[in-house]
Design an enzyme around this catalytic site. Structure first.
Site, short mmCIF file in Angstrom:
data_model
loop_
_atom_site.label_atom_id
_atom_site.label_comp_id
_atom_site.label_asym_id
_atom_site.label_seq_id
_atom_site.Cartn_x
_atom_site.Cartn_y
_atom_site.Cartn_z
N GLN A 9 0.90 -1.19 0.15
CA GLN A 9 -0.06 0.11 0.06
C GLN A 9 1.07 1.39 0.04
OE1 GLN A 9 -3.33 -1.65 3.03
NE2 GLN A 9 -3.77 0.18 2.05
N SER A 89 5.07 -5.52 2.80
CA SER A 89 3.69 -5.86 3.25
C SER A 89 2.79 -6.47 2.46
CB SER A 89 3.07 -4.20 3.65
OG SER A 89 2.02 -4.06 4.34
#
Length: 279
Positions: A9, A89
């Site tokens: 993100q 992530s």
């Protein structure tokens, strides 16, 4: 040794991958497969927004996964060869697809679940993230150790560490970092204190779905930015822990370089990871 890396993100933007979608059948097929799993047209949201919808983490995460895997499939079609994979992530899910440890359809379902669980946890425990620029990792860790509700969340590159925490905790981090000699502290446009203890509820919610997923032994070396080392499984426990643990991107890159990696290729939207590797 060539290593593929996949963004998380922070890489989302309206219109991402639209040019490739328009020119490549394999990219269109990837978006159609994801849309069928999601029950809505992920291409339309990715290409036309609106931004406030695309920026919701339960929408952002499937959109980023889909764009990354679409680019991966196009590159493979054109002869791409690689030895290892890792991700930042959310990018770990794309990396596991690239390692053939997880089918794309299962990854889409998991990241949608992940995004919904993370948003629910953020709503329950409001917080945010700031990037501290210009301090050593150890200095940021020491600063957070003295603040009750602030934690190092992303070790992105030397001199760039992202901290998660409550609003009050992040104010104290910002003040302390500047006093300690940080060049600047930048608030991030995120909806929660990701990769920190407030995400424990999301980890508990996502855990059963991770354990039920159809995992396989990876056919390419998979390096985890959660553990900063190669991992062959079990991946469910690793990805559950990832939600509350920091992203050790700096340490993972150093491990790869020490092991002989001399080529990093960013796959997916944006070039943030390439810049971090150069630093």
């Amino acid at each position: 040794m060539r290593t593929l890396m996949f963004p998380g993100q922070g890489s989302q933007a309206v219109g991402m991958c639209q040019d490739l979608y328009e020119m490549s059948p394999v990219v269109r097929e990837t978006y159609e497969e994801a849309s069928e799993m999601l029950g809505y047209n992920i291409a339309a949201v990715s290409f036309r927004g609106p931004p406030e919808r695309l920026n919701r983490t339960d929408i952002t995460q499937p959109a980023l996964l889909t764009s990354s895997v679409a680019v991966l499939r196009l590159l493979r079609q054109r002869g791409l060869c690689y030895d290892a994979v890792f991700g930042h992530s959310l990018g770990e899910y794309s990396a596991l697809v690239a390692a053939e440890a997880l089918p794309f359809s299962a990854a889409v379902a998991l990241v949608r679940h992940r995004g919904m669980a993370m948003q629910a946890a953020a709503d329950e425990s409001p917080g945010g993230m700031v990037a501290v620029l210009g301090l050593e990792d150890a200095a940021v860790e020491a600063l957070c150790a003295g603040i009750e509700d602030a934690w190092p969340a992303n070790f992105n590159s030397p001199g760039q560490v992202v901290v998660s925490g409550s609003r009050a905790g992040l104010e104290r981090v910002s003040e302390g970092a500047i006093l300690a000699g940080a060049r600047k502290v930048v608030p991030l446009a995120v909806s929660g204190a990701f990769h920190s203890p407030p995400m424990a509820a999301a980890a508990r919610t996502l855990g059963p779905a991770l354990r039920a997923a159809p995992w396989s032994t990876p056919v390419k070396s998979f390096f985890s930015a959660c553990s900063a080392r190669p991992e062959g499984g079990p991946f469910a426990e690793l990805l559950e822990r990832q939600l509350t643990a920091p992203v050790r991107f700096t340490q993972t890159v150093r491990h790869l370089v020490a092991g002989g990696c001399d080529e990093f290729l960013g796959v997916g939207p944006g070039a943030v990871l390439c810049g971090l590797v150069r630093r």
